[in-house]
Structure formats: C-alpha cells, structure tokens
Write an enzyme that holds these catalytic residues in place. Structure first.
Site, PDB file in Angstrom:
ATOM      1  N   GLY A   1      42.977  35.526  51.261  1.00  0.00           N
ATOM      2  CA  GLY A   1      43.461  35.392  49.895  1.00  0.00           C
ATOM      3  C   GLY A   1      44.290  36.605  49.523  1.00  0.00           C
TER       4      GLY A   1
ATOM      5  N   GLN B   1      48.530  42.598  44.167  1.00  0.00           N
ATOM      6  CA  GLN B   1      48.375  43.298  45.447  1.00  0.00           C
ATOM      7  C   GLN B   1      49.700  43.505  46.173  1.00  0.00           C
ATOM      8  OE1 GLN B   1      44.958  40.597  46.814  1.00  0.00           O
ATOM      9  NE2 GLN B   1      44.439  42.574  47.716  1.00  0.00           N
TER      10      GLN B   1
ATOM     11  N   CYS C   1      38.555  44.042  50.945  1.00  0.00           N
ATOM     12  CA  CYS C   1      39.781  43.797  50.184  1.00  0.00           C
ATOM     13  C   CYS C   1      40.944  44.489  50.882  1.00  0.00           C
ATOM     14  CB  CYS C   1      39.612  44.338  48.766  1.00  0.00           C
ATOM     15  SG  CYS C   1      41.061  44.071  47.733  1.00  0.00           S
ATOM     16  N   LEU C   2      42.053  43.761  51.005  1.00  0.00           N
ATOM     17  CA  LEU C   2      43.234  44.334  51.656  1.00  0.00           C
ATOM     18  C   LEU C   2      43.743  45.557  50.893  1.00  0.00           C
ATOM     19  CD1 LEU C   2      45.107  41.007  52.503  1.00  0.00           C
ATOM     20  CD2 LEU C   2      43.939  42.512  54.122  1.00  0.00           C
TER      21      LEU C   2
ATOM     22  N   HIS D   1      37.103  36.455  43.773  1.00  0.00           N
ATOM     23  CA  HIS D   1      37.640  37.769  44.147  1.00  0.00           C
ATOM     24  C   HIS D   1      39.117  37.876  43.756  1.00  0.00           C
ATOM     25  CE1 HIS D   1      37.949  41.209  47.205  1.00  0.00           C
ATOM     26  NE2 HIS D   1      39.210  40.937  46.920  1.00  0.00           N
ATOM     27  N   GLU D   2      39.899  36.840  44.067  1.00  0.00           N
ATOM     28  CA  GLU D   2      41.343  36.878  43.779  1.00  0.00           C
ATOM     29  C   GLU D   2      41.610  36.828  42.273  1.00  0.00           C
ATOM     30  OE1 GLU D   2      43.021  37.872  46.113  1.00  0.00           O
ATOM     31  OE2 GLU D   2      41.656  37.333  47.729  1.00  0.00           O
TER      32      GLU D   2
ATOM     33  N   HIS E   1      41.272  40.069  40.588  1.00  0.00           N
ATOM     34  CA  HIS E   1      42.457  40.938  40.718  1.00  0.00           C
ATOM     35  C   HIS E   1      43.402  40.770  39.525  1.00  0.00           C
ATOM     36  CE1 HIS E   1      42.246  43.037  44.539  1.00  0.00           C
ATOM     37  NE2 HIS E   1      41.912  41.949  45.186  1.00  0.00           N
TER      38      HIS E   1
HETATM   39 ZN    ZN Z   1      41.074  41.938  47.059  1.00  0.00          ZN
END
Ligand code: ZN
Length: 174
Positions: A46, A51, A103-104, A145-146, A149
C-alpha cells in the site's frame, strides 16, 4: 510512468492532513500510475499520496488475500489492486486484533498495532465514481494504515511496541 521518491520521517508532509481530491484530470491519473509503480517497486502492499510528497487523499493498495478454503490455504489468490480517492472508513468491527506493521516511510522499524478486524470504506475511484470496499484481516489493516497517512498518523503513533528490524530483515507489512 515514473517511480517517485518515497519520503521518510521526519518529512513534514507525513504529518499534514491531506486535502480532498476534486480534480480527476490528467495530473491525478499520472500520480495514480506513478504510485502504483512506486508501490510495486518498493515493494509494498500500500502507499498513500503523502508518502510521495503529495498531500492529497489518495491511496493505492495491492494485496493477495489468502484462499479461504483450507486445502488451498498455501495458495494465494491473485493480488487485487485498489485505487481509492477521498476514502472514509464508515464501519469498524468491534473485534480487534494485534498485528505487526512496518512502513515504507519509516524504514527499518516494525511495531504491533491493535486494529479492528473488519471495516467498510467508502470513497471514490480514480474517475470520481463512488466505490465501497469491505475488507477484513490483513486487507483491513492495510487500508487503515494507508488512510491513517491521510490524517498525518503513522503506525508508530498507535503501536504499543515498536522495534528496530535486524539488518536485511524484511518488514512484515508496508
Ligand atoms: Zn505507511
């Protein structure tokens, strides 16, 4: 299509509330394509627009759900791609479960987060048409989670335990 740079903490864009999308023109379509490419290249399951430095309410999710049939449990269904604009979670199950997330935008860390197991999400597709997704288990976790953000919330804010991954150890979920 372009692979975009994934911004990492403490980039301020990760802490801003993303604004609603109102223009579904070429610029948005290009960003959608770039985000899909960037998510796949990372690789991740995701990605939210902040991000990649864009503070707008857009997420992409791609996840292969495990087969429900027990005999088939080793196999996975083909991954399904979701592109969602202005998403809003309209229903949370009372049942919650703790799962390990990464998380990226926070490379090298993982944490345990308690989240509702099933949710319903309403929003728009990339063309601006209404869509609704019912998600459970990992898919529900990824969506939550997304969508966090887009509120400037990171998993480390919610986790009751955060730890550093060993060198070369893959994060459990991006
Ligand atoms: Zn994340």
């Amino acid at each position: 299509m372009t692979i975009r740079e994934i911004v990492t903490v403490p980039a301020p864009v990760l802490r801003r509330k993303a604004r609603k999308v109102t223009d579904f023109g070429d610029e948005l379509q290009e960003l959608v394509e770039d985000m899909i490419e960037t998510m796949r290249e990372a690789p991740g399951v995701g990605l939210a627009a902040p991000q990649v430095g864009e503070p707008i309410q857009l997420i992409v999710v791609e996840y292969a759900e495990p087969e429900e049939n027990e005999e088939e449990s080793e196999k996975q269904k083909p991954p399904r791609l979701y592109v969602m604009v202005n998403p809003e979670i309209t229903r949370f199950s009372e049942e919650k479960e703790v799962g390990t997330e990464g998380c990226l935008s926070i490379p090298g860390f993982a944490g345990n987060v308690n989240r509702p197991v099933e949710i319903t999400i309403r929003g728009l597709n990339r063309r601006g048409q209404p869509m609704r997704v019912k998600a459970k288990d990992w898919l529900a976790r990824i969506f939550q989670h997304e969508i966090d953000h887009l509120e400037g919330v990171l998993f480390t804010d919610l986790a009751d335990k955060v730890w550093k991954l060993e060198e070369g150890e893959a994060p459990p979920l991006d």
